[in-house]
Design an enzyme around this catalytic site. Structure first.
Site, PDB file in Angstrom:
ATOM      1  CG  HIS A   1      -1.828  -1.360   1.335  1.00  0.00           C
ATOM      2  ND1 HIS A   1      -2.946  -1.486   0.717  1.00  0.00           N
ATOM      3  CD2 HIS A   1      -1.594  -2.334   1.787  1.00  0.00           C
ATOM      4  CE1 HIS A   1      -3.791  -2.598   1.197  1.00  0.00           C
ATOM      5  NE2 HIS A   1      -2.713  -3.314   1.531  1.00  0.00           N
TER       6      HIS A   1
ATOM      7  CG  HIS B   1      -6.589  -7.005   1.818  1.00  0.00           C
ATOM      8  ND1 HIS B   1      -5.903  -6.358   0.489  1.00  0.00           N
ATOM      9  CD2 HIS B   1      -5.654  -6.604   2.543  1.00  0.00           C
ATOM     10  CE1 HIS B   1      -5.009  -5.460   0.729  1.00  0.00           C
ATOM     11  NE2 HIS B   1      -4.722  -5.652   1.793  1.00  0.00           N
TER      12      HIS B   1
ATOM     13  CD  GLU C   1      -4.565  -8.576   7.993  1.00  0.00           C
ATOM     14  OE1 GLU C   1      -3.440  -7.964   8.034  1.00  0.00           O
ATOM     15  OE2 GLU C   1      -5.493  -8.011   6.740  1.00  0.00           O
TER      16      GLU C   1
ATOM     17  CG  ASP D   1       0.348  -5.046   4.222  1.00  0.00           C
ATOM     18  OD1 ASP D   1      -0.330  -4.831   3.271  1.00  0.00           O
ATOM     19  OD2 ASP D   1      -0.057  -6.118   5.406  1.00  0.00           O
ATOM     20  CG  ASP D   2       0.721  -0.700   4.922  1.00  0.00           C
ATOM     21  OD1 ASP D   2      -0.048   0.101   4.105  1.00  0.00           O
ATOM     22  OD2 ASP D   2      -0.614  -1.672   5.131  1.00  0.00           O
TER      23      ASP D   2
END
Length: 338
Positions: free
Chosen positions: A19, A197, A200, A278-279
């Site tokens: 992201h 997504h 998760e 991811d982040d």
């Protein structure tokens, strides 16, 4: 640097789950806040980093949206994309498929054009400067109504020739994939690829909905699919790519430790697993850090398979995929995959 770390550092790879707003490093957040005269509730970089203590996905999202408030101008999005691609290149990432969340910005009055043009400008410059190719994936925020997603897709129409796919992110629990069935169907008719997504924090049924209702081309996370043997067999049979994020899973308490991370079981079950960051600004590392976190679970041959999967699961043309896979195999042959 150990021999294994050196091997990982040079291994050619793609990143499929990152992201761009989540690559906003604290130093950059403060720089943008000063540039745009935005107040943030942290005294300094150290105080901000101290806030990165998450017990679940929602804890992270609250801080993530707060951080995104400093992004105001096209220049900000350009600089953000360029900074990520520089870090990616340093990790031997040669292709990235980058998520962005336009609703996070349009809700604050930032026009879609500012976001898209800034990111595209940064991506173009990164290709020239760093040799990193990229594609953009427009993500819908699942805690918002589907009507809002439709409005975002409408805003995106002038840029759809430069957007590869739509995705689905943000708070998973209570917002099943089927909530967005109509907008994903519309996106598919417009020629966009589809990712989401699922699995998760949400149950295996969310993974099944992503497959059967949203008709995704790629599954983001997917950890909890392992709770359903028939679902695992299906994912393997259909060669569905899973974009797995080890450090994210650790930071958000999805997995108790790196030694217990399910990615090794995924690969052993024949799943097309990949490793992603991811982040990365919030979760403690970019893609090579994620490889190193789970490297003790794998042989070098497994690490090569994970890198190969990252290209096989990409939205690149077939010829480009074949070229990148050949590069991975050549690297493995030269540097001794066991």
């Amino acid at each position: 640097m150990t021999d294994l770390a050196r091997f990982i550092a040079g291994l050619p790879k793609a990143e499929l789950h990152m992201h761009i707003e989540g690559s906003l490093e604290p130093e950059m957040m403060f720089a943008f806040a000063r540039r745009n005269r935005v107040s943030i509730p942290f005294a300094d970089v150290e105080a901000l980093r101290a806030a990165y203590d998450f017990s679940c996905l929602q804890d992270f999202l609250d801080l993530y949206y707060q951080g995104a408030s400093v992004l105001r101008a096209e220049e900000d999005f350009r600089d953000l994309a360029l900074a990520y691609c520089a870090r990616a290149a340093a990790d031997s990432v040669v292709h990235a498929e980058i998520f962005f969340d336009p609703q996070t910005h349009t809700a604050r009055g930032i026009p879609f054009q500012v976001v898209a043009d800034g990111l595209l400008a940064g991506a173009s410059e990164a290709r020239t400067v760093h040799g990193v190719t990229s594609k953009l994936i427009l993500c819908f925020l699942r805690h918002l109504p589907e009507e809002d997603a439709f409005a975002t897709l409408k805003d995106a129409e002038p840029w759809l020739d430069r957007i590869a796919a739509v995705g689905l992110d943000s708070s998973e629990l209570g917002h099943p994939p089927e909530k967005f069935a109509r907008v994903f169907e519309t996106a598919g008719r417009l020629g966009l690829r589809r990712v989401a997504h699922a699995g998760e924090e949400g149950p295996p049924d969310y993974v099944r909905q992503a497959l059967d209702v949203l008709h995704v081309d790629r599954l983001d996370h997917g950890n909890r699919a392992l709770e359903d043997g028939a679902l695992v067999e299906r994912l393997a049979r259909e060669a569905m790519t899973l974009t797995v994020c080890p450090l994210s899973n650790l930071k958000l308490c999805v997995t108790p430790s790196a030694a217990e991370h399910p990615i090794a079981r995924m690969l052993a079950a024949g799943l097309r697993a990949t490793i992603n960051s991811d982040d990365p600004a919030y979760f403690g590392g970019y893609v090579n850090d994620n490889f190193k976190a789970v490297a003790p679970l794998f042989s070098r041959t497994d690490l090569v398979a994970l890198a190969r999967n990252s290209f096989l699961g990409s939205f690149l043309p077939h010829a480009d995929i074949a070229r990148h896979v050949a590069t991975v195999d050549a690297y493995a042959a030269e540097f001794g995959a066991d």
